[in-house]
Design a protein around this motif. Structure first.
Motif, PDB file in Angstrom:
ATOM      1  N   ILE A 158      -7.220  -2.385   2.943  1.00 21.07           N
ATOM      2  CA  ILE A 158      -6.258  -1.980   4.206  1.00 21.07           C
ATOM      3  C   ILE A 158      -6.546  -3.355   5.509  1.00 21.07           C
ATOM      4  N   GLY A 159      -7.006  -4.142   5.028  1.00 25.95           N
ATOM      5  CA  GLY A 159      -7.318  -5.172   5.910  1.00 25.95           C
ATOM      6  C   GLY A 159      -5.983  -5.699   5.779  1.00 25.95           C
ATOM      7  N   GLY A 160      -5.513  -6.080   4.245  1.00 31.19           N
ATOM      8  CA  GLY A 160      -4.799  -7.198   4.492  1.00 31.19           C
ATOM      9  C   GLY A 160      -3.679  -7.051   4.608  1.00 31.19           C
TER      10      GLY A 160
ATOM     11  N   PRO B  35      -6.775   4.634  -8.488  1.00 32.08           N
ATOM     12  CA  PRO B  35      -8.000   3.899  -7.690  1.00 32.08           C
ATOM     13  C   PRO B  35      -7.579   2.718  -7.933  1.00 32.08           C
ATOM     14  N   ARG B  36      -8.114   0.936  -7.399  1.00 34.02           N
ATOM     15  CA  ARG B  36      -7.890  -0.068  -8.229  1.00 34.02           C
ATOM     16  C   ARG B  36      -9.270  -0.939  -8.292  1.00 34.02           C
ATOM     17  N   PRO B  37      -9.499  -1.571  -9.531  1.00 34.64           N
ATOM     18  CA  PRO B  37     -10.963  -2.050  -9.384  1.00 34.64           C
ATOM     19  C   PRO B  37     -11.037  -3.322  -8.228  1.00 34.64           C
TER      20      PRO B  37
ATOM     21  N   GLY C 296     -11.799  -7.508   8.746  1.00 34.21           N
ATOM     22  CA  GLY C 296     -12.585  -6.684   7.610  1.00 34.21           C
ATOM     23  C   GLY C 296     -13.686  -6.415   7.323  1.00 34.21           C
ATOM     24  N   ASP C 297     -13.890  -6.586   5.983  1.00 35.55           N
ATOM     25  CA  ASP C 297     -15.044  -6.329   5.027  1.00 35.55           C
ATOM     26  C   ASP C 297     -15.639  -7.673   5.220  1.00 35.55           C
ATOM     27  N   ALA C 298     -14.348  -9.267   5.123  1.00 37.04           N
ATOM     28  CA  ALA C 298     -15.181 -10.238   4.686  1.00 37.04           C
ATOM     29  C   ALA C 298     -16.057 -10.690   5.897  1.00 37.04           C
TER      30      ALA C 298
ATOM     31  N   SER D  23      -6.229  10.549   0.993  1.00 41.07           N
ATOM     32  CA  SER D  23      -6.961   9.664  -0.304  1.00 41.07           C
ATOM     33  C   SER D  23      -6.815   8.342   0.047  1.00 41.07           C
ATOM     34  N   ARG D  24      -7.710   7.094  -0.301  1.00 38.11           N
ATOM     35  CA  ARG D  24      -7.774   6.385  -0.333  1.00 38.11           C
ATOM     36  C   ARG D  24      -6.747   4.351  -1.114  1.00 38.11           C
ATOM     37  N   PRO D  25      -5.926   5.654  -1.976  1.00 42.41           N
ATOM     38  CA  PRO D  25      -4.671   5.084  -2.411  1.00 42.41           C
ATOM     39  C   PRO D  25      -3.741   5.375  -2.353  1.00 42.41           C
TER      40      PRO D  25
ATOM     41  N   ARG E 159      -4.633 -14.402  -8.613  1.00 46.24           N
ATOM     42  CA  ARG E 159      -6.182 -14.229  -7.161  1.00 46.24           C
ATOM     43  C   ARG E 159      -6.714 -15.641  -6.800  1.00 46.24           C
ATOM     44  N   VAL E 160      -5.921 -14.896  -5.610  1.00 44.37           N
ATOM     45  CA  VAL E 160      -6.931 -17.509  -5.047  1.00 44.37           C
ATOM     46  C   VAL E 160      -8.223 -17.496  -5.291  1.00 44.37           C
ATOM     47  N   ILE E 161      -7.885 -18.904  -5.987  1.00 44.07           N
ATOM     48  CA  ILE E 161      -9.233 -19.360  -5.911  1.00 44.07           C
ATOM     49  C   ILE E 161     -10.481 -20.736  -5.440  1.00 44.07           C
TER      50      ILE E 161
ATOM     51  N   LEU F 143      -1.221 -12.099  -1.546  1.00 40.80           N
ATOM     52  CA  LEU F 143      -1.801 -12.489  -2.930  1.00 40.80           C
ATOM     53  C   LEU F 143      -2.755 -11.873  -3.339  1.00 40.80           C
ATOM     54  N   GLU F 144      -2.567 -10.405  -4.039  1.00 40.04           N
ATOM     55  CA  GLU F 144      -3.748  -9.442  -3.919  1.00 40.04           C
ATOM     56  C   GLU F 144      -4.180  -9.060  -5.490  1.00 40.04           C
ATOM     57  N   ARG F 145      -5.068  -9.692  -6.459  1.00 36.60           N
ATOM     58  CA  ARG F 145      -6.140  -9.550  -7.912  1.00 36.60           C
ATOM     59  C   ARG F 145      -5.240  -8.166  -8.595  1.00 36.60           C
TER      60      ARG F 145
ATOM     61  N   GLY G 190     -14.623   1.896   8.845  1.00 33.11           N
ATOM     62  CA  GLY G 190     -14.270   0.344   7.855  1.00 33.11           C
ATOM     63  C   GLY G 190     -12.912   0.143   8.029  1.00 33.11           C
ATOM     64  N   MET G 191     -12.022   1.300   7.380  1.00 29.47           N
ATOM     65  CA  MET G 191     -10.349   0.952   8.190  1.00 29.47           C
ATOM     66  C   MET G 191     -10.107   0.661   8.965  1.00 29.47           C
ATOM     67  N   THR G 192     -10.772   1.581  10.047  1.00 29.64           N
ATOM     68  CA  THR G 192      -9.932   1.659  11.870  1.00 29.64           C
ATOM     69  C   THR G 192     -10.900   0.215  12.161  1.00 29.64           C
TER      70      THR G 192
ATOM     71  N   LEU H   8     -14.117   8.821  -1.145  1.00 29.83           N
ATOM     72  CA  LEU H   8     -13.947  10.245  -0.125  1.00 29.83           C
ATOM     73  C   LEU H   8     -14.305   8.674   1.343  1.00 29.83           C
ATOM     74  N   HIS H   9     -12.070   9.216   1.541  1.00 21.51           N
ATOM     75  CA  HIS H   9     -11.896   7.929   2.540  1.00 21.51           C
ATOM     76  C   HIS H   9     -11.214   8.431   3.340  1.00 21.51           C
ATOM     77  N   VAL H  10     -11.805   8.461   4.978  1.00 22.05           N
ATOM     78  CA  VAL H  10     -11.063   9.491   6.013  1.00 22.05           C
ATOM     79  C   VAL H  10     -10.296   8.253   7.412  1.00 22.05           C
ATOM     80  N   LEU H  11      -9.638   7.882   7.982  1.00 24.22           N
ATOM     81  CA  LEU H  11      -9.104   7.678   8.926  1.00 24.22           C
ATOM     82  C   LEU H  11      -8.481   7.691  10.498  1.00 24.22           C
TER      83      LEU H  11
HETATM   84  C1  LIG Z   1     -17.904   4.768  -0.635  1.00 26.36           C
HETATM   85  C2  LIG Z   1     -17.218   3.878   0.782  1.00 26.36           C
HETATM   86  C3  LIG Z   1     -16.790   4.523   1.659  1.00 26.36           C
HETATM   87  C4  LIG Z   1     -15.887   3.933   2.886  1.00 26.36           C
HETATM   88  N1  LIG Z   1     -15.266   5.412   3.181  1.00 26.36           N
HETATM   89  C5  LIG Z   1     -14.766   4.994   4.617  1.00 26.36           C
HETATM   90  C6  LIG Z   1     -14.389   5.896   5.336  1.00 26.36           C
HETATM   91  O1  LIG Z   1     -13.925   7.317   4.743  1.00 26.36           O
HETATM   92  N2  LIG Z   1     -13.350   5.642   6.081  1.00 26.36           N
HETATM   93  C7  LIG Z   1     -13.495   4.205   6.409  1.00 26.36           C
HETATM   94  O2  LIG Z   1     -12.268   3.950   7.384  1.00 26.36           O
HETATM   95  N3  LIG Z   1     -14.224   2.944   5.970  1.00 26.36           N
HETATM   96  C8  LIG Z   1     -14.195   3.910   4.643  1.00 26.36           C
HETATM   97  N4  LIG Z   1     -14.610   3.060   3.790  1.00 26.36           N
HETATM   98  C9  LIG Z   1     -14.689   1.299   4.388  1.00 26.36           C
HETATM   99  C10 LIG Z   1     -13.832   0.770   4.055  1.00 26.36           C
HETATM  100  O3  LIG Z   1     -13.424   0.932   2.271  1.00 26.36           O
HETATM  101  C11 LIG Z   1     -14.358  -0.513   4.199  1.00 26.36           C
HETATM  102  O4  LIG Z   1     -14.592  -0.979   4.996  1.00 26.36           O
HETATM  103  C12 LIG Z   1     -12.095  -1.091   4.405  1.00 26.36           C
HETATM  104  O5  LIG Z   1     -11.522  -1.226   3.091  1.00 26.36           O
HETATM  105  C13 LIG Z   1     -12.210  -2.816   4.726  1.00 26.36           C
HETATM  106  O6  LIG Z   1     -11.279  -3.633   4.621  1.00 26.36           O
HETATM  107  P1  LIG Z   1     -10.923  -5.214   3.856  1.00 26.36           P
HETATM  108  O7  LIG Z   1      -9.402  -4.784   3.233  1.00 26.36           O
HETATM  109  O8  LIG Z   1     -11.102  -5.844   4.865  1.00 26.36           O
HETATM  110  O9  LIG Z   1     -11.518  -4.436   2.427  1.00 26.36           O
HETATM  111  P2  LIG Z   1     -11.232  -4.472   0.658  1.00 26.36           P
HETATM  112  O10 LIG Z   1     -10.768  -2.816   1.121  1.00 26.36           O
HETATM  113  O11 LIG Z   1     -12.182  -4.210   0.114  1.00 26.36           O
HETATM  114  O12 LIG Z   1     -10.017  -4.999   0.763  1.00 26.36           O
HETATM  115  C14 LIG Z   1      -9.779  -6.113  -0.200  1.00 26.36           C
HETATM  116  C15 LIG Z   1      -9.056  -6.925  -1.057  1.00 26.36           C
HETATM  117  O13 LIG Z   1      -9.079  -7.710  -1.842  1.00 26.36           O
HETATM  118  C16 LIG Z   1      -8.718  -8.236  -2.499  1.00 26.36           C
HETATM  119  N5  LIG Z   1      -9.685  -9.771  -2.481  1.00 26.36           N
HETATM  120  C17 LIG Z   1     -10.401  -9.801  -2.971  1.00 26.36           C
HETATM  121  N6  LIG Z   1     -10.579 -11.165  -3.885  1.00 26.36           N
HETATM  122  C18 LIG Z   1      -9.652 -11.538  -4.091  1.00 26.36           C
HETATM  123  C19 LIG Z   1      -8.798 -13.141  -4.947  1.00 26.36           C
HETATM  124  N7  LIG Z   1     -10.431 -14.060  -4.063  1.00 26.36           N
HETATM  125  N8  LIG Z   1      -7.589 -12.712  -4.450  1.00 26.36           N
HETATM  126  C20 LIG Z   1      -7.124 -12.065  -4.272  1.00 26.36           C
HETATM  127  N9  LIG Z   1      -7.756 -10.477  -3.935  1.00 26.36           N
HETATM  128  C21 LIG Z   1      -8.823 -10.886  -3.632  1.00 26.36           C
HETATM  129  C22 LIG Z   1      -9.649  -7.262  -3.468  1.00 26.36           C
HETATM  130  O14 LIG Z   1      -8.718  -6.742  -4.924  1.00 26.36           O
HETATM  131  C23 LIG Z   1      -9.181  -6.072  -2.449  1.00 26.36           C
HETATM  132  O15 LIG Z   1      -7.869  -4.923  -3.173  1.00 26.36           O
HETATM  133  C24 LIG Z   1     -16.420   2.567   2.784  1.00 26.36           C
HETATM  134  C25 LIG Z   1     -16.857   1.907   2.019  1.00 26.36           C
HETATM  135  C26 LIG Z   1     -17.471   2.382   0.838  1.00 26.36           C
HETATM  136  C27 LIG Z   1     -18.113   1.339   0.234  1.00 26.36           C
END
Ligand SMILES: Cc1cc2nc3c(=O)[nH]c(=O)nc-3n(C[C@H](O)[C@H](O)[C@H](O)COP(=O)(O)OP(=O)(O)OC[C@H]3O[C@@H](n4cnc5c(N)ncnc54)[C@H](O)[C@@H]3O)c2cc1C
Length: 453
Positions: free
Chosen positions: A17-19, A47-49, A318-320, A116-118, A141-143, A36-38, A331-333, A57-60
């Protein structure tokens, strides 16, 4: 488009979501944006690994939806079109924090978007694919982040889908990789200090599944949030209606209390929640997916704004930067609002001589302010358990009493109820909950509980 950046490229690491939000922000200002996404980035919603939480569950929240609407025109309409449920955070919500007063069901006109998040990711990707200056590169994948001769970030090194190593230069790199490893590695590689980290343990385990309900058996709410009273009760449950007539169910335990994955035991766990609403609902429904677990160890906040000489040309978001216990779904917000901060700073730079170098520190500082609210709210919940590891604020007891006082007032005063929800949804700033008149009312209520109006 900002002329200063029209000839330049920005690279985003990660298509979470952040990206995706950052790419939309940058597309308004840069000639080219490459994400760039791995993982594979499917056309549909799966869903993605790389982001294992996408199965859960993710709500916005309202603040996140507003932020994404600023970056993706027509966003709310797109959500409706894909079948997202819009739940009033008062009238459609069964919200119970054991030990605190139960909030009445009343219309607040603040909405949680439930899909759903996906599916949310698929909606955002589809919109980005329509923008000529944005490329989404899957299986890339960024290295490493590449430094120029002045040690600023000047691009990325990545492994392409064919397994080849390649480089992409750029004026700006956004690290939205979730874990933030590229930024930490770059700081170390260029001899800079890494940021101080604040951490608070959560030791939370989710047991997630999906339910459907036969006609007439659907719960009378669209979202239920039930949380035990700390420190005696560590269990929580969530049940949320989303697209396709399905409901996401989560049962959560703490400190090694792991939700079971077998049907009867799962239902027994639901029955053991402090109130019965979710247990009753699940017994009327049908499970449609396996029960899968997710462990969330700790909330973590990296204070990048305090790193002396933080490199120009690189911004994590974002989560970084900050990952908080997902219990309030913020978190997504936060990530979406950070992308809006970036967009507004870049837009401002168009009208004056601000450079990317000067935007960076302002961006990091504004993010630091933004995450304070989710951080203090979620960690307060976690720190109420004596086993939780993390620094306890000196006034923790007073904060927690004040919080209960606000909830008591919210139970009888719709305006306070609305304000409390607006702060949780990151629509309004938290200081409003500490306005002098409100403080006075909360104190009076705590001293004389009978005088609750
Ligand atoms: C169980 C759970 C439930 C949650 N529920 C909610 C909710 O209800 N509502 C909400 O707002 N938030 C929720 N969150 C938090 C939310 O998932 C995160 O805050 C949000 O996804 C952060 O987004 P991001 O883009 O920073 O990171 P991420 O969504 O984790 O995305 C990071 C991306 O970077 C990619 N990546 C990583 N390293 C590399 C690399 N070297 N090269 C290329 N790509 C790379 C990964 O594959 C991934 O796609 C939940 C979290 C968890 C764990």
């Amino acid at each position: 488009m900002n002329k200063r950046f029209a000839e330049q490229r920005a690279v985003v690491i990660g298509a979470g979501i952040g990206g995706l939000a950052a790419a939309a922000a940058l597309a308004n200002h840069f000639g080219q944006v490459v994400v760039l996404e791995r993982d594979e980035l499917p056309a549909d919603a799966r869903p993605r690994p790389g982001a294992a939480q996408t199965r859960h569950l993710h709500v916005l929240l309202s603040g996140g939806a507003a932020a994404l609407a600023e970056l993706f025109p027509g966003f709310h309409t797109q959500l409706v079109a894909v079948g997202a449920q819009r739940a009033d955070a008062g009238a459609d919500a069964h919200f119970e924090l054991a030990g605190a007063p139960k909030l009445p069901r009343r219309e607040l006109n603040i909405y949680t978007w439930q899909l759903s998040r996906p599916l949310l990711e698929a909606v955002l990707r589809e919109q980005l694919r329509k923008r000529e200056n944005v490329q989404l590169r899957e299986l890339s994948r960024v290295i490493g982040i590449v430094a120029d001769e002045s040690n600023r970030a000047a691009g990325v090194r990545f492994e392409s889908r064919e397994g080849k190593h390649d480089e992409l230069n750029s004026t700006l790199v956004i690290d939205a990789s979730g874990r933030g490893v590229p930024t930490l590695d770059f700081l170390k590689a260029t001899g800079r200090p890494t940021p101080a980290e604040t951490a608070v343990s959560a030791d939370l385990t989710y047991g997630t599944t999906v339910y459907s309900f036969p006609a007439g058996a659907e719960p009378d709410f669209k979202q239920a949030w039930v949380h035990g009273k700390a420190p005696e009760q560590g269990r929580a449950g969530f049940l949320v209606k989303r697209e396709n007539g399905l409901w996401d169910a989560v049962l959560a335990g703490r400190l090694g209390d792991v939700p079971p994955t077998e049907d009867n035991a799962y239902l027994a766990f639901a029955d053991s929640l402090p109130t019965e609403a979710i247990g009753i609902a699940l017994r009327r429904g049908r499970r449609e997916a396996p029960i899968v677990r997710f462990g969330y160890a700790q909330s973590r906040w990296r204070h990048f704004a305090d790193v002396a000489g933080f490199p120009a040309g690189l911004l994590p978001l974002g989560d970084a930067v900050c990952s908080t216990n997902p219990v309030f779904g913020q978190g997504m917000t936060v990530a979406a609002k950070e992308a809006v901060i970036l967009h507004r700073l870049l837009a401002k730079a168009e009208g004056n001589s601000d450079s990317l170098e000067s935007i960076g520190p302002v961006f990091l500082k504004q993010m630091e302010e933004l995450v304070k609210v989710p951080w203090s709210g979620t960690t307060a919940l976690d720190l109420a358990y004596p086993q939780t590891k993390g620094e306890r604020p000196a006034d923790m007891q007073q904060r927690s009493e004040y919080q209960v006082g606000v909830m008591k007032l919210a139970a009888v005063d719709p305006d306070v109820h609305r304000l409390m929800v607006e702060v949780r949804h990151l629509v309004k700033p938290a200081h409003l909950l500490h306005a002098p008149d409100l403080q006075q009312r909360v104190r009076a209520l705590l001293q004389h509980p009978a005088a609750s109006s």
